[in-house]
Design an enzyme around this catalytic site. Structure first.
Site, short mmCIF file in Angstrom:
data_model
loop_
_atom_site.label_atom_id
_atom_site.label_comp_id
_atom_site.label_asym_id
_atom_site.label_seq_id
_atom_site.Cartn_x
_atom_site.Cartn_y
_atom_site.Cartn_z
N CYS A 240 0.83 -1.21 0.00
CA CYS A 240 0.00 0.00 0.00
C CYS A 240 0.87 1.26 0.00
O CYS A 240 1.51 1.56 -1.00
CB CYS A 240 -0.98 -0.04 1.16
SG CYS A 240 -2.40 1.07 0.94
N HIS A 325 -3.89 -5.19 -0.29
CA HIS A 325 -3.49 -5.78 0.99
C HIS A 325 -3.55 -7.31 0.92
O HIS A 325 -4.63 -7.89 1.04
CB HIS A 325 -4.40 -5.28 2.12
CG HIS A 325 -4.12 -3.89 2.55
ND1 HIS A 325 -3.28 -3.59 3.61
CD2 HIS A 325 -4.53 -2.70 2.06
CE1 HIS A 325 -3.20 -2.27 3.75
NE2 HIS A 325 -3.95 -1.71 2.82
N GLU A 327 -2.69 -9.37 3.14
CA GLU A 327 -3.13 -9.92 4.43
C GLU A 327 -4.63 -9.77 4.63
O GLU A 327 -5.20 -10.35 5.56
CB GLU A 327 -2.39 -9.22 5.57
CG GLU A 327 -2.93 -7.86 5.98
CD GLU A 327 -2.65 -6.74 4.98
OE1 GLU A 327 -3.22 -5.64 5.13
OE2 GLU A 327 -1.87 -6.96 4.04
#
Length: 357
Positions: A240, A325, A327
């Site tokens: 990001c 992202h 995750e």
């Protein structure tokens, strides 16, 4: 109690106040996610922003104390159509309005969020103010200075493990990124982003992870040289804001988007395989493709909806980054494998040098 969201466009939206009973101001942004209100409100990347939930019902599955992405609620305010304040679900530990109140964050419910989103989509940036009365006069953001400074750690934090030692440069990292590394056996040292290069070097890392975070990446110009030095010395992975900073450190450019990408359903195409992944995203700036061309990188992922750059890989160094992202939290785990790629790069680059406590 009645409340109002006053926009700097002159528009006013009426609703009912929830959370803290004092005003809040910030950039007004929206998310299309149907779940994850707790994770998003505690995501440091949302610092300085009033978050509008497009999905009409928020709070209906309560809170899980383990789901927070940081120690503090990060948003400056929330706006939603409806808030369920009496959830009794699995691991329920309180209500969403209660969490906002405890964190000192104001909110507004009962708002026509469809009309609000249609309004703010017309402008690159909209500033708003949540208060008991409409604001008269200019609406200005309350937070001054770098947003990163308000969410990043102030001192080093060490998490022992048996595998490669990752130095996580913190611009406002999500807890889920740390957990993804620990799950793969990595030892992790979280460092303030202002840590000098020689202090990073003394930790003898196997790899560097540049975290997510809030704000305009060009405001961190003083960090570009250090980021480049780290990327030239160790395997490096940016997520990001970290992705944007990596591009800038190698001479690339970034730009503000009209509305940004915020949600857990953004399709991204992996250019090598042609496969499309559904990703979780939260950003208002993107890397300019014409600004990174010729800087030693090639594009690895591209947004299916608008064609923007979603991933980069260096042509000769074990250095890569993604705008989305991997995750998730909230969101799908389609791209979770990227952490495996990063661990493999560290091992191939120099083997495992076990971290020092």
């Amino acid at each position: 109690m009645k409340g109002y969201l006053t926009l700097d466009t002159g528009d006013i939206f009426e609703g009912e106040l929830i959370g803290a009973d004092f005003p809040g101001t910030g950039e007004v942004v929206f998310t299309t996610s149907m779940t994850g209100y707790q994770e998003m409100s505690t995501d440091p990347s949302y610092a300085g922003q009033i978050l509008v939930f497009c999905y009409p019902l928020i709070g209906n599955y309560g809170l899980d104390k383990n789901a927070n992405e940081s120690k503090n609620t990060a948003v400056s305010g929330v706006v939603t159509g409806e808030v369920w304040d009496d959830a009794e679900e699995y691991l329920h530990t309180g209500s969403f309005p209660d969490q906002l109140k405890e964190a000192g964050v104001p909110g507004l419910m009962g708002v026509d969020t469809r009309a609000l989103v249609k309004k703010i989509r017309k402008y690159p940036t909209v500033t708003g103010w949540i208060a008991a009365d409409p604001v008269t006069g200019p609406v200005q953001p309350a937070r001054e200075g770098l947003l990163v400074d308000q969410v990043a750690v102030e001192s080093a934090e060490y998490f022992p493990n048996d595998g490669p030692h990752v130095v996580l440069i913190d611009y406002g990292y999500k807890k889920s990124i740390l957990h993804a590394l620990l799950k793969r056996g990595c030892a992790v040292t979280v460092l303030p982003y202002t840590t000098p290069f020689d202090e990073v070097e003394m930790l003898n890392p196997d790899g560097i992870l540049l975290s997510n975070g809030p704000g305009d990446p060009t405001q961190l110009e003083g960090e570009f040289l250090k980021i480049r030095l780290m990327a030239e010395k160790w395997p490096t992975f940016g997520i990001c804001l970290g992705h944007q900073l990596l591009a800038l450190a190698f001479g690339g450019g970034t730009e503000k988007q009209q509305n940004g990408h915020r949600g857990s359903n953004h399709p991204v195409k992996e250019l090598l395989t042609g496969k499309v992944h559904i990703t979780s995203q939260n950003h208002g700036y993107v890397v300019r493709e014409n600004g990174i061309t010729g800087k030693g990188f090639h594009v690895t992922y591209r947004n299916v909806n608008d064609g923007t750059v979603e991933g980069l890989c260096h042509n000769s160094l074990p250095v890569s980054s993604v705008q989305f992202h991997p995750e998730a939290h909230p969101g799908p785990s389609d791209t979770d494998y990227l952490f495996n790629v990063f661990v493999r790069q560290m091992k191939e680059a120099g083997g495992i040098r076990y971290a020092k406590a």
